[in-house]
Design an enzyme around this catalytic site. Structure first.
Site, mmCIF file in Angstrom:
data_model
loop_
_atom_site.group_PDB
_atom_site.id
_atom_site.type_symbol
_atom_site.label_atom_id
_atom_site.label_comp_id
_atom_site.label_asym_id
_atom_site.label_seq_id
_atom_site.Cartn_x
_atom_site.Cartn_y
_atom_site.Cartn_z
ATOM 1 N N ASN A 9 0.862 -1.183 0.000
ATOM 2 C CA ASN A 9 0.000 0.000 0.000
ATOM 3 C C ASN A 9 0.902 1.238 0.000
ATOM 4 O O ASN A 9 1.498 1.572 1.015
ATOM 5 C CB ASN A 9 -0.875 -0.046 1.260
ATOM 6 N N LYS A 11 0.073 4.262 -0.270
ATOM 7 C CA LYS A 11 -0.584 5.438 0.334
ATOM 8 C C LYS A 11 -0.367 6.671 -0.555
ATOM 9 O O LYS A 11 -0.331 6.549 -1.768
ATOM 10 C CB LYS A 11 -0.091 5.640 1.770
ATOM 11 N N HIS A 95 -9.505 1.129 4.707
ATOM 12 C CA HIS A 95 -8.236 1.324 5.417
ATOM 13 C C HIS A 95 -8.484 2.271 6.595
ATOM 14 O O HIS A 95 -9.276 3.209 6.490
ATOM 15 C CB HIS A 95 -7.179 1.907 4.476
ATOM 16 N N GLU A 97 -6.926 4.688 7.756
ATOM 17 C CA GLU A 97 -6.727 6.128 7.483
ATOM 18 C C GLU A 97 -7.969 6.721 6.831
ATOM 19 O O GLU A 97 -8.299 7.887 7.044
ATOM 20 C CB GLU A 97 -5.481 6.312 6.607
ATOM 21 N N GLU A 167 -5.580 -5.065 10.355
ATOM 22 C CA GLU A 167 -4.540 -4.074 10.614
ATOM 23 C C GLU A 167 -4.852 -3.326 11.910
ATOM 24 O O GLU A 167 -5.659 -2.392 11.918
ATOM 25 C CB GLU A 167 -4.476 -3.058 9.475
ATOM 26 N N GLY A 173 2.287 2.123 10.762
ATOM 27 C CA GLY A 173 3.234 3.231 10.638
ATOM 28 C C GLY A 173 3.904 3.625 11.939
ATOM 29 O O GLY A 173 4.535 4.677 12.030
ATOM 30 N N SER A 212 3.244 -2.300 10.313
ATOM 31 C CA SER A 212 4.693 -2.327 10.530
ATOM 32 C C SER A 212 5.341 -3.674 10.179
ATOM 33 O O SER A 212 6.288 -4.105 10.842
ATOM 34 C CB SER A 212 5.050 -1.910 11.962
#
Ligand code: PGA
Length: 251
Positions: A9, A11, A95, A97, A167, A173, A212
């Site tokens: 991904n 991003k 996702h 985010e 996730e 991250g 991560s």
């Protein structure tokens, strides 16, 4: 046997120059034959990436799609139909985010999941708990609810043509990775929830872990029985690192 999948991904990363560099790097990686490898560039770069990966056995997906298929008056959006026409095969849905920063609700995500399939794409449904939810002992409740929203609206059959990515938000991250055991516990619960509806679908669906993942921790995560690969953020921007993660999934 489920075929492993490693998905990168990207991003909101990539200029024309950096994408060209990354494609060059990916093209020279030795990727294992038994693993489905996918990258999810920003939509802006999708066609460039599809062109650049011709012959590389890497599929390309999009990071988002509209709630409607086809074409129409919906400024700023891109439909699954258009993405499929460009050569995309998959699309990320939900996702964290997008859930947290853009504010996408379970209701909207169900529509995107449905639109993805209707347009010919395989949705990769992303689910996961925040740190506060984990600390409150609510991980399985939160993940279960995110999964139920799709099962209840579209039926278990929808997961015969979908991928799920667990996730944990606190691991994305941050450099903090769920331990293989923590991830396996949630993956097993996800599969059990699907199995209540249909055991064949539950056994067939691929469950990716994300948060991560790097070359150094991939093998032990992918060694767990219900972890069928990974959704990789930061480490997917480095071709050598990403290649090493793909090879870990092939072993
Ligand atoms: P990360 O991101 O690997 O950088 O933690 C994973 C993701 O958000 O998909």
């Amino acid at each position: 046997m489920r075929r492993p999948m490693v998905a990168g991904n990207w991003k909101m990363h990539g200029t024309r120059a950096s994408v060209a560099e990354l494609l060059k790097g990916l093209g020279s990686e030795a990727l294992p034959g038994g693993v489905d490898v996918v990258v999810f560039p920003p939509s802006l770069h999708v066609e460039r990436v599809i062109d650049g990966l011709q012959g590389a056995s890497i599929e390309v997906g999009a990071q988002n799609c509209a709630t409607q298929t086809g074409q129409g008056a919906l400024t700023g959006e891109i439909s699954s139909t258009q993405l499929a026409d460009a050569g995309c095969k998959l699309v990320l849905v939900g996702h964290s985010e997008r859930r947290q920063v853009i504010g996408e609700s379970d209701e909207v995500l169900v529509r995107k999941f449905e639109a993805a399939q209707a347009g010919g794409l395989i949705p990769v449904l992303c689910i996961g708990e925040t740190l506060a939810e984990r600390e409150a002992g609510k991980t399985l409740e939160v993940v279960g609810r995110q999964l139920s929203s799709v099962i209840d609206a579209l039926g278990i059959g929808a997961f015969a043509r979908a991928v799920i990515a667990y996730e944990p938000v606190w691991a994305i991250g941050t450099g903090l990775t769920a331990t293989p055991e923590q991830a396996q516990d949630v993956h097993a619960a996800i599969r059990a929830q699907l199995a209540v509806e249909n055991s064949e679908v539950a056994q067939g669906v691929r469950l990716l872990y994300g948060g991560s993942v790097k070359a150094a921790n991939a093998a032990e995560l992918f060694g767990m029985p219900d972890i069928d690969g990974g959704l990789i953020g930061g480490a997917s921007l480095n071709a050598d690192e990403f290649g090493a993660i793909c090879r870990a999934a092939g072993n």
